[in-house]
Motif scaffolding. Structure first.
Motif, PDB file in Angstrom:
ATOM      1  N   UNK A 363       4.017  63.802  -3.134  1.00  0.00           N
ATOM      2  CA  UNK A 363       5.172  64.043  -2.277  1.00  0.00           C
ATOM      3  C   UNK A 363       5.538  62.784  -1.496  1.00  0.00           C
ATOM      4  N   UNK A 364       4.544  62.035  -1.046  1.00  0.00           N
ATOM      5  CA  UNK A 364       4.814  60.793  -0.316  1.00  0.00           C
ATOM      6  C   UNK A 364       5.508  59.778  -1.218  1.00  0.00           C
ATOM      7  N   UNK A 365       5.011  59.610  -2.431  1.00  0.00           N
ATOM      8  CA  UNK A 365       5.626  58.675  -3.375  1.00  0.00           C
ATOM      9  C   UNK A 365       7.067  59.087  -3.681  1.00  0.00           C
ATOM     10  N   UNK A 366       7.288  60.382  -3.905  1.00  0.00           N
ATOM     11  CA  UNK A 366       8.637  60.866  -4.206  1.00  0.00           C
ATOM     12  C   UNK A 366       9.599  60.595  -3.058  1.00  0.00           C
ATOM     13  N   UNK A 367       9.157  60.833  -1.830  1.00  0.00           N
ATOM     14  CA  UNK A 367      10.021  60.617  -0.667  1.00  0.00           C
ATOM     15  C   UNK A 367      10.355  59.146  -0.489  1.00  0.00           C
ATOM     16  N   UNK A 368       9.376  58.266  -0.707  1.00  0.00           N
ATOM     17  CA  UNK A 368       9.628  56.829  -0.586  1.00  0.00           C
ATOM     18  C   UNK A 368      10.612  56.344  -1.653  1.00  0.00           C
ATOM     19  N   UNK A 464      10.878  62.211   6.070  1.00  0.00           N
ATOM     20  CA  UNK A 464      10.119  63.225   5.322  1.00  0.00           C
ATOM     21  C   UNK A 464       8.755  62.694   4.911  1.00  0.00           C
ATOM     22  N   UNK A 465       8.686  61.402   4.636  1.00  0.00           N
ATOM     23  CA  UNK A 465       7.409  60.782   4.284  1.00  0.00           C
ATOM     24  C   UNK A 465       6.434  60.831   5.456  1.00  0.00           C
ATOM     25  N   UNK A 466       6.941  60.561   6.642  1.00  0.00           N
ATOM     26  CA  UNK A 466       6.083  60.539   7.832  1.00  0.00           C
ATOM     27  C   UNK A 466       5.558  61.926   8.183  1.00  0.00           C
TER      28      UNK A 466
END
Length: 479
Positions: A363-368, A464-466
């Motif tokens: 999810x973090x990779x997708x948001x970035x 969203x990443x944070x």
């Protein structure tokens, strides 16, 4: 029923609910995925065709007559847009009549953006408020068809009929009412549909199941967008009728081909209004669920802010500008550019998250990736830049969608109330989508252009990443 199984000791943790049919064997699980994929495809075709092509054009048609009538009724918006750019660059000195028409164009730009915001935001807010109610009610439903099937069947058929009514809306006010009802009905069907994954699929197979069902949503988006764009010049708003028929057929097939066990004899707690109302937000008290919920709001807020005015951006933001007909044909082509990357990511990300036993890094990779994509058209307002943005966005969305859906099921604070809490999870998506048109319209009205729409979208997706970072994820070893 042959698909009903009794779990041996130690197996209970693989399942969210002991109520209804469990798909542990390959054949019934494959059949379930196949018909879920079809219904997901049908509903996604509605969203893609309506939000991307039909609704913006319908509102544009309704608003056009309010600004360009009489001698101005035949004005060429594409030519007028290019004239405005030439005037702004100092290359052309407009006549008095051209100055008047350019003023009308500016008011028309704001009016169509505000009209689209009114329709989509109103419907999304209504869905957002009522979505958890449907989840609670489906948890408590006792019928021969099971807990979820009645909601999927009847709401899906009602939604199909309302799509036909939307096509004939004579004014913006009527359009708001009819589309709000249609979107609510389709979401009433969608919430229990998603809850069937929690009910019927074991934990260690959810990633691959959500990969397949997400693929249905993506394929539906392709077909809906391309179909509406390609056929709009031929059938116009009658494409709503095609969508209604598709939804009705897919709904009936899913329910009849994946019959659940009767829930008539299942015990349920006595109903009380206070716990019922407090139950809406009870899941948000759980740390992991709360942060994932906030992250989904921000992700869809940013993503939807960047896409809600696509048709108008092609007509008024990029250089050279496109006509309304050219823009309608280009919207699905843009969407198609990112599809191969989305399909590859969807096929891999869900299964891979099952294998590594973690969802958060995906999810973090997708948001970035999504945030990076927003910077491209912000810097370069051209059609090639939009294609580059769509490709990166498609990859990001393909990573995000199945993993986020699986993670919400993993972090359910109360598995016995999966319908309620997954309904609240859908509210997160609807809230982001509800806020996006309003924000985009405010930016266009305040700045007179579309550039800062991309800036706002970038900031939201980055946030969203944070917000997903604080989630304490349970690993496969812990499970």
């Amino acid at each position: 029923m042959s698909e009903q199984i009794t779990h041996p000791t130690g197996e209970e943790s693989r399942w969210t609910s002991n109520i209804g049919v469990h798909y542990d064997a390959k054949k019934p699980l494959s059949r379930y995925i196949r018909w879920y994929l079809l219904l997901s495809l049908a509903v996604s075709a509605v969203w893609a065709a309506t939000n991307g092509i039909l609704m913006p054009n319908q509102i544009q048609m309704l608003e056009f007559g309010s600004f360009f009538s009489g001698a101005d009724a035949g004005v060429d918006l594409q030519a007028l847009t290019e004239l405005g750019r030439a005037v702004a660059a100092g290359d052309v000195t407009p006549t008095a009549d051209q100055t008047r028409q350019l003023a009308l164009l500016s008011d028309f730009e704001a009016a169509r953006a505000n009209g689209l915001a009114l329709v989509t935001t109103t419907s999304a807010i209504i869905v957002m408020i009522l979505q958890p109610v449907i989840g609670v009610l489906s948890d408590r439903t006792r019928s021969r068809l099971g807990r979820r099937a009645p909601w999927i069947l009847y709401a899906g058929l009602i939604g199909a009929v309302l799509l036909v009514a939307v096509r004939y809306a004579p004014s913006l006010v009527v359009l708001v009412v009819l589309w709000s009802a249609a979107e609510l009905a389709l979401n009433v069907a969608g919430n229990p549909l998603q809850a069937t994954v929690a009910d019927r699929v074991p934990r260690d197979r959810r990633g691959r199941v959500t990969s397949w069902t997400s693929m249905g949503a993506i394929i539906g988006g392709i077909l809906g967008g391309i179909g509406a764009g390609a056929l709009f010049g031929l059938v116009g708003l009658d494409f709503y009728l095609i969508l209604g028929l598709l939804v009705a057929i897919a709904t009936v097939l899913f329910v009849t081909r994946n019959r659940d066990a009767s829930s008539v004899d299942v015990e349920r707690e006595p109903f009380a209004w206070k716990p019922f109302l407090l139950g809406y937000a009870s899941a948000l008290k759980a740390r992991n669920y709360r942060w994932l919920w906030i992250s989904r709001v921000l992700f869809f807020f940013g993503y939807s802010t960047s896409t809600v005015l696509n048709l108008y951006m092609l007509q008024s933001y990029i250089s050279p500008a496109l006509s309304a007909a050219e823009a309608s044909a280009m919207v699905p082509i843009l969407g198609l550019a990112g599809i191969p990357f989305t399909l590859i990511a969807v096929a891999i990300s869900g299964r891979l998250s099952d294998r590594v036993g973690r969802r958060k890094p995906f999810i973090i990779v997708a948001s970035l990736l999504m945030a990076v994509s927003m910077a491209i058209p912000l810097i370069s307002p051209t059609l090639p830049a939009l294609f580059a943005q769509v490709i990166i966005t498609g990859l990001a969305f393909g990573i995000y969608l199945p993993v986020d859906n699986a993670m919400f099921i993993d972090v359910l604070p109360d598995p016995a109330r999966a319908g309620r809490d997954l309904g609240l999870a859908i509210v997160a998506m609807n809230l982001g989508q509800a806020l996006a048109p309003a924000l985009a319209a405010i930016v266009v009205s305040a700045t007179g252009g579309y550039q800062l729409v991309w800036g706002a979208a970038l900031v939201l997706v980055a946030l969203a990443t944070l917000t997903v970072a604080p989630i304490r994820e349970r690993t496969a070893a812990d499970a």
